[in-house]
Design an enzyme around this catalytic site. Sequence first.
Site, PDB file in Angstrom:
ATOM      1  N   LYS A 198      51.434  46.179  29.565  1.00 40.38           N
ATOM      2  CA  LYS A 198      51.799  45.391  30.603  1.00 40.38           C
ATOM      3  C   LYS A 198      51.966  46.128  32.133  1.00 40.38           C
ATOM      4  O   LYS A 198      51.335  45.751  33.203  1.00 40.38           O
ATOM      5  CB  LYS A 198      53.121  44.726  30.336  1.00 40.38           C
ATOM      6  CG  LYS A 198      53.919  43.843  31.371  1.00 40.38           C
ATOM      7  CD  LYS A 198      54.763  42.875  30.806  1.00 40.38           C
ATOM      8  CE  LYS A 198      56.025  43.530  30.560  1.00 40.38           C
ATOM      9  NZ  LYS A 198      57.017  43.868  31.900  1.00 40.38           N
ATOM     10  N   SER A 199      52.540  47.365  31.859  1.00 42.07           N
ATOM     11  CA  SER A 199      52.779  48.304  33.093  1.00 42.07           C
ATOM     12  C   SER A 199      51.273  48.670  33.546  1.00 42.07           C
ATOM     13  O   SER A 199      51.073  48.630  35.051  1.00 42.07           O
ATOM     14  CB  SER A 199      53.458  49.514  32.964  1.00 42.07           C
ATOM     15  OG  SER A 199      54.761  48.988  32.553  1.00 42.07           O
ATOM     16  N   SER A 218      63.674  55.273  38.186  1.00 39.17           N
ATOM     17  CA  SER A 218      62.917  53.775  37.935  1.00 39.17           C
ATOM     18  C   SER A 218      61.617  54.087  38.299  1.00 39.17           C
ATOM     19  O   SER A 218      61.343  54.160  39.588  1.00 39.17           O
ATOM     20  CB  SER A 218      63.744  52.778  38.881  1.00 39.17           C
ATOM     21  OG  SER A 218      62.548  51.693  38.964  1.00 39.17           O
ATOM     22  N   ASP A 265      62.677  50.190  27.676  1.00 38.43           N
ATOM     23  CA  ASP A 265      62.238  48.911  27.172  1.00 38.43           C
ATOM     24  C   ASP A 265      62.822  48.732  25.673  1.00 38.43           C
ATOM     25  O   ASP A 265      62.791  47.556  25.093  1.00 38.43           O
ATOM     26  CB  ASP A 265      61.063  48.440  27.463  1.00 38.43           C
ATOM     27  CG  ASP A 265      61.094  48.092  29.074  1.00 38.43           C
ATOM     28  OD1 ASP A 265      62.020  47.770  29.593  1.00 38.43           O
ATOM     29  OD2 ASP A 265      59.852  48.331  29.578  1.00 38.43           O
ATOM     30  N   LYS A 278      68.091  44.437  33.689  1.00 39.55           N
ATOM     31  CA  LYS A 278      66.804  43.965  33.300  1.00 39.55           C
ATOM     32  C   LYS A 278      66.563  42.310  33.084  1.00 39.55           C
ATOM     33  O   LYS A 278      67.281  41.782  33.743  1.00 39.55           O
ATOM     34  CB  LYS A 278      66.543  44.602  31.655  1.00 39.55           C
ATOM     35  CG  LYS A 278      66.266  46.029  31.824  1.00 39.55           C
ATOM     36  CD  LYS A 278      65.174  46.473  32.536  1.00 39.55           C
ATOM     37  CE  LYS A 278      65.171  48.202  32.865  1.00 39.55           C
ATOM     38  NZ  LYS A 278      64.111  48.452  33.780  1.00 39.55           N
ATOM     39  N   ARG A 287      61.862  40.239  25.046  1.00 41.47           N
ATOM     40  CA  ARG A 287      62.085  41.700  24.145  1.00 41.47           C
ATOM     41  C   ARG A 287      63.326  41.071  23.293  1.00 41.47           C
ATOM     42  O   ARG A 287      63.526  41.571  22.213  1.00 41.47           O
ATOM     43  CB  ARG A 287      62.567  42.987  25.070  1.00 41.47           C
ATOM     44  CG  ARG A 287      61.294  43.279  25.711  1.00 41.47           C
ATOM     45  CD  ARG A 287      61.052  44.858  26.056  1.00 41.47           C
ATOM     46  NE  ARG A 287      60.299  44.986  27.211  1.00 41.47           N
ATOM     47  CZ  ARG A 287      58.600  45.060  27.047  1.00 41.47           C
ATOM     48  NH1 ARG A 287      58.176  45.026  25.645  1.00 41.47           N
ATOM     49  NH2 ARG A 287      57.912  45.405  28.064  1.00 41.47           N
TER      50      ARG A 287
END
Length: 432
Positions: free
Chosen positions: A24-25, A167, A319, A346, A392
């Site tokens: 995804k990132s 981050s 995550d 989150k 998640r």
Amino acid sequence: MTLAARFDPAPRGLQGVLAAPADKSVSHRAAILGAACEGTLEITNYLRAADTDATLDAVRALGAGVELDGSEVTICGVGLRGAREPAGVIDVRNSGTLLRLLPGWLAGQEGRHFTLDGDDSIRRRPIDRIAEPLRAMGAQIEADRLPPFTVHGVALHGATYAMPVASAQVKSCILLAGLLADGETTVIEPQPSRDHTERMWLRAGVTVIRKGSRITVSPSSLASIDRVVVPGDPSSAAFWVAAATLVAGSHVIVEGVGANWTRNGFVQIARRMGASVAGEIEAAGSPLIADDPVTTLEIRAAGLHGTTVEADEVPLAIDELPLVALLGAFAEGETVVRGAQELRVKETDRIATVVGGLEALGAQIEATADGFVVTGTGGLRGGAISSHGDHRLAMLGAIAGLASRHGVEVDGIEAAHVSYPAFTADLARLAT
Ligand code: S3P
């Protein structure tokens, strides 16, 4: 409307080979890179999921051409300074990564204005963490602490910014703005966080230098690159690492998993707890290279003991910390996670939702201000859990069900589509 699904114990364990879904990132970053380049970028193995589809819509709204053929995506870029002012609001939907990355590019689009908004969860996610450093670069951001907010494109200047929390979203936002700024931009990270942006910039010919905790980017145009190949997502693969570890008799192989060390903290934590996970992960602290290495993970069921995860490990597994809590419920002794206050901002407050969710399934778990403490009881009873719309958490509930004594009903399982649309299909395949 939410969908409920039941996940029952898997008596024969999980068996089989599967490919990790696309990262995804990396997919978000590739789409933004493609839009900011001149020319055409082909993305192979783009993640087709709700979050990353939102990014394709966003770059389309900014003037980029997007052609889709399943997971093959072709982006025709507008150039680094060529983003078009969209007709309406840019809707990031549930994607915090899009919310934080895109403004870095938009802040330098002189004379154009962009408003970003998203779903209810996005409207609870702080954006001052990007507004503050962008303002230090001269950006004009009209914002309170939360979305919606507006970016007025102006000329930017370079800056040095020491991030108060590690981050990768904030770092990436600043590095994007740094490409458009006049002068160098340096980000100082308190701990290393995922470095996909830096790697992608290197591929695109940008000068990115990492020296210890300092990452410096020079203003630059992006060289046209033809293709980005997205590796499998370690965060999605982590569900199978946890499931195959916990469910007796399991033997699962996950192919094509990104082995970037800044993403694989969970495999290292699981191994430390006693998990049997074969597969080569890049060594911690490896120098920046242009591509993510890829590995195959082979997981067999194993007994676990507790561990402590400290702040320096948190960004490398941010995550996957909900899965550490799940492993902890089955482990001997105590599992402690500290320095993870970021979990509170989150998709949900993941300290509250994970602790509440697992407690309802029979875990002995307590929330702390910056993490949780789980006392292993060797198993989980089962019961019901809500995803609270958090992908998640939905998948955590499903894996808990497979490993539990009586099964788990997950309310809101459809949230898994945010990052892993084939999750329940893959699970059904491994569990039969
Ligand atoms: C991401 C970075 C992490 C992570 C998120 C994706 C990224 O957020 O939780 O799911 O793609 O850069 P932070 O960098 O804000 O911790």
